[in-house]
Design a protein around this motif. Structure first.
Motif, PDB file in Angstrom:
ATOM      1  N   SER A   1      19.830  28.191  69.125  1.00  0.00           N
ATOM      2  CA  SER A   1      19.638  28.629  70.512  1.00  0.00           C
ATOM      3  C   SER A   1      19.339  27.390  71.351  1.00  0.00           C
ATOM      4  CB  SER A   1      18.482  29.626  70.617  1.00  0.00           C
ATOM      5  OG  SER A   1      17.260  28.973  70.309  1.00  0.00           O
ATOM      6  N   GLU A   2      19.540  27.522  72.629  1.00  0.00           N
ATOM      7  CA  GLU A   2      19.266  26.373  73.513  1.00  0.00           C
ATOM      8  C   GLU A   2      17.816  25.942  73.396  1.00  0.00           C
ATOM      9  OE1 GLU A   2      22.592  26.520  77.054  1.00  0.00           O
ATOM     10  OE2 GLU A   2      20.622  27.381  77.463  1.00  0.00           O
ATOM     11  N   ALA A   3      16.928  26.931  73.274  1.00  0.00           N
ATOM     12  CA  ALA A   3      15.500  26.622  73.249  1.00  0.00           C
ATOM     13  C   ALA A   3      15.085  25.972  71.926  1.00  0.00           C
ATOM     14  CB  ALA A   3      14.697  27.904  73.477  1.00  0.00           C
ATOM     15  N   ASP A   4      15.602  26.477  70.802  1.00  0.00           N
ATOM     16  CA  ASP A   4      15.087  26.063  69.491  1.00  0.00           C
ATOM     17  C   ASP A   4      16.046  25.188  68.691  1.00  0.00           C
ATOM     18  OD1 ASP A   4      12.740  27.512  69.923  1.00  0.00           O
ATOM     19  OD2 ASP A   4      13.696  29.367  69.242  1.00  0.00           O
ATOM     20  N   GLY A   5      17.247  24.958  69.186  1.00  0.00           N
ATOM     21  CA  GLY A   5      18.218  24.205  68.389  1.00  0.00           C
ATOM     22  C   GLY A   5      18.523  24.957  67.095  1.00  0.00           C
ATOM     23  N   TRP A   6      18.805  24.209  66.009  1.00  0.00           N
ATOM     24  CA  TRP A   6      19.078  24.858  64.708  1.00  0.00           C
ATOM     25  C   TRP A   6      17.757  25.299  64.100  1.00  0.00           C
ATOM     26  CZ3 TRP A   6      23.867  26.229  64.068  1.00  0.00           C
ATOM     27  CH2 TRP A   6      24.875  25.480  64.681  1.00  0.00           C
ATOM     28  N   HIS A   7      17.654  26.563  63.734  1.00  0.00           N
ATOM     29  CA  HIS A   7      16.389  27.090  63.216  1.00  0.00           C
ATOM     30  C   HIS A   7      16.674  28.322  62.351  1.00  0.00           C
ATOM     31  CE1 HIS A   7      17.202  29.618  66.711  1.00  0.00           C
ATOM     32  NE2 HIS A   7      16.418  30.530  66.166  1.00  0.00           N
ATOM     33  N   ASP A   8      15.615  28.855  61.763  1.00  0.00           N
ATOM     34  CA  ASP A   8      15.706  30.071  60.940  1.00  0.00           C
ATOM     35  C   ASP A   8      16.740  29.924  59.813  1.00  0.00           C
ATOM     36  OD1 ASP A   8      15.195  32.633  60.048  1.00  0.00           O
ATOM     37  OD2 ASP A   8      16.548  33.616  61.476  1.00  0.00           O
ATOM     38  N   ALA A   9      16.738  28.756  59.148  1.00  0.00           N
ATOM     39  CA  ALA A   9      17.692  28.535  58.051  1.00  0.00           C
ATOM     40  C   ALA A   9      17.209  29.305  56.825  1.00  0.00           C
ATOM     41  CB  ALA A   9      17.785  27.044  57.736  1.00  0.00           C
ATOM     42  N   HIS A  10      18.062  30.146  56.275  1.00  0.00           N
ATOM     43  CA  HIS A  10      17.644  30.878  55.083  1.00  0.00           C
ATOM     44  C   HIS A  10      18.822  31.308  54.226  1.00  0.00           C
ATOM     45  CE1 HIS A  10      18.130  34.022  58.210  1.00  0.00           C
ATOM     46  NE2 HIS A  10      18.532  34.796  57.211  1.00  0.00           N
ATOM     47  N   ILE A  11      18.479  31.585  52.981  1.00  0.00           N
ATOM     48  CA  ILE A  11      19.406  32.209  52.033  1.00  0.00           C
ATOM     49  C   ILE A  11      18.866  33.618  51.834  1.00  0.00           C
ATOM     50  CG2 ILE A  11      20.264  32.215  49.648  1.00  0.00           C
ATOM     51  CD1 ILE A  11      21.268  29.746  51.070  1.00  0.00           C
ATOM     52  N   ALA A  12      19.735  34.616  51.976  1.00  0.00           N
ATOM     53  CA  ALA A  12      19.283  35.998  51.834  1.00  0.00           C
ATOM     54  C   ALA A  12      20.349  36.805  51.107  1.00  0.00           C
ATOM     55  CB  ALA A  12      19.016  36.598  53.213  1.00  0.00           C
ATOM     56  N   ALA A  13      19.990  38.029  50.737  1.00  0.00           N
ATOM     57  CA  ALA A  13      20.966  38.932  50.120  1.00  0.00           C
ATOM     58  C   ALA A  13      22.124  39.124  51.100  1.00  0.00           C
ATOM     59  CB  ALA A  13      20.308  40.264  49.809  1.00  0.00           C
ATOM     60  N   ARG A  14      23.343  39.100  50.575  1.00  0.00           N
ATOM     61  CA  ARG A  14      24.505  39.323  51.439  1.00  0.00           C
ATOM     62  C   ARG A  14      24.412  40.738  51.999  1.00  0.00           C
ATOM     63  NH1 ARG A  14      29.608  41.216  51.393  1.00  0.00           N
ATOM     64  NH2 ARG A  14      31.116  39.969  52.557  1.00  0.00           N
ATOM     65  N   ALA A  15      24.567  40.870  53.309  1.00  0.00           N
ATOM     66  CA  ALA A  15      24.403  42.180  53.950  1.00  0.00           C
ATOM     67  C   ALA A  15      25.233  42.213  55.222  1.00  0.00           C
ATOM     68  CB  ALA A  15      22.935  42.402  54.285  1.00  0.00           C
TER      69      ALA A  15
END
Ligand code: PLP
Ligand code: COI
Length: 361
Positions: A42-56
């Motif tokens: 996002s413009e505010a946070d740049g690259w963030h919330d990086a995660h590996i999760a169950a495919r859904a």
């Protein structure tokens, strides 16, 4: 500092017996692994919330701009099981670089190359059981992509994006295994124009290629070949593969990267391997009329298509408005076979890797 990637393993991975059944004859792009990698921007946070999760499935607002203006890019790459039991990616930083170039062309934020590679490394690590054994043809096909996720119908670059990687166990790209394909030279449709998006790997290029591909099938051919948009004369590439020509003097040529074709990593690798093997290589324009004349006279000995998904595939026949012609008896020739074998040997870790292309996991 906590690790940038949060790894959240699936609570319900596919049972071993079911996974093995799905991997037995996977075809291309239908068998998916247990997890996916996600990074948001996002413009505010740049690259963030990086995660590996169950495919859904994704839940997205119907006004997300990707659904309307197609601000979308992707990559295609493979993880291979090596002869020594290890696992490796092939030239992942080249894909990361091209992904950034595609992003730049589509007015999207550029994911740093190290993050692109880390997302893939983490996904393959958690889903490593989905990489087929060595000695079989299969591999784990990785599909990184980035979409505009801002909820807004105005035409402008999105202020939010979603980067994801999904993985698919694959066998041969072509149904019916390895064989020579036939190509239809589209008389009416072009893939990319100078100044357009031909060198970017954006979904819109593929959407625009489908009608011509449908016509190829209707003409009894496997794939469409596109000519340049200005003179409708120079052979460019297929909808999802680059093209090579092999001449009777043993030399090899491929269309130059003029901005309207995708700079294929397989293309670049084969040019390098050919040079290493002492083959004369040229990046030069090739006219469709010359293609027919050379195939007929025998000056053109072989032709092949190449790409991550399709690897190296012989082109046995070509059809254009004037009719069909055959190349090299319609069978795989020695240069095509030598280049293909040399590439596969490096990718599978059974030959030396003088250029450091294997990225072990
Ligand atoms: N050309 C197009 C249009 C493609 O979609 C692809 C596949 O990615 C290629 C060429 C070959 O590129 P690469 O060898 O990097 O897979
Ligand atoms: C690939 O080769 O990875 C591609 O993206 C091309 C597509 C035809 C599957």
């Amino acid at each position: 500092m906590p690790p940038f990637f949060d790894v959240r393993p699936s609570a319900q991975p596919i049972a071993v017996a079911e996974r093995l059944a799905r991997m037995a004859d996977p075809g291309f792009g239908r068998v998916f692994t247990d997890h996916m990698a996600v990074i948001r921007w996002s413009e505010a946070d740049g690259w963030h919330d990086a995660h590996i999760a169950a495919r859904a499935p994704l839940v997205m607002d119907p006004a997300s701009s990707v659904f309307h203006y197609a601000q979308e890019i992707f990559e295609g790459m493979k993880a291979y099981r090596l002869a020594d039991g290890g696992t490796a990616l092939f030239r992942p930083t080249a894909n990361a670089r091209r992904f950034r170039d595609s992003a730049s062309r589509m007015a999207m934020p550029e994911l740093p190359e190290a993050l692109f590679v880390e997302a893939i490394e983490r996904l393959v690590a958690i889903d490593r059981d989905w990489v087929p054994a060595s000695g079989v043809e299969g591999s784990l096909y990785l599909r990184p992509f980035q979409i505009a996720s801002e909820v807004f119908l105005g035409v402008k670059p999105s202020t939010e994006y979603l980067f994801m990687v999904i993985a698919s166990t694959v066998g041969a790209y072509w149904k019916g295994g390895e064989r020579a394909i036939s190509c239809w030279v589209s008389p009416d449709h072009t893939r990319a124009a100078p100044g357009g998006t031909g060198a970017a790997k954006c979904g819109g290029n593929y959407a625009a290629s489908l009608l011509a591909q449908k016509e190829a099938i209707a003409q009894g051919c496997d794939q469409v070949v596109f000519l340049d948009a200005v003179e409708r004369r120079w052979v460019e590439e297929l909808g999802g593969m680059n093209l090579f020509f092999v001449f009777d003097d043993g030399s090899v040529a491929t269309p130059p990267l003029t901005g309207t074709i995708l700079p294929g990593i397989t293309r670049d690798s084969l040019l390098t391997i050919a040079r290493d093997l002492g083959v004369a290589v040229r990046e030069e324009r090739y006219a469709v009329d010359q293609w027919r004349a050379d195939a007929t006279s025998g000056r053109l000995a072989e032709a092949f298509a190449c790409g991550t998904a399709a690897v190296v595939t012989t082109i046995g026949e070509v059809q254009d408005a004037q009719g069909r012609f055959t190349i090299g008896g319609g069978r795989a020739g020695p240069v095509t076979t030598a280049l293909r074998d040399a590439l596969l040997a490096i990718q599978r870790g059974v030959a030396a890797d003088p250029h450091g292309w294997l990225h072990r996991l």
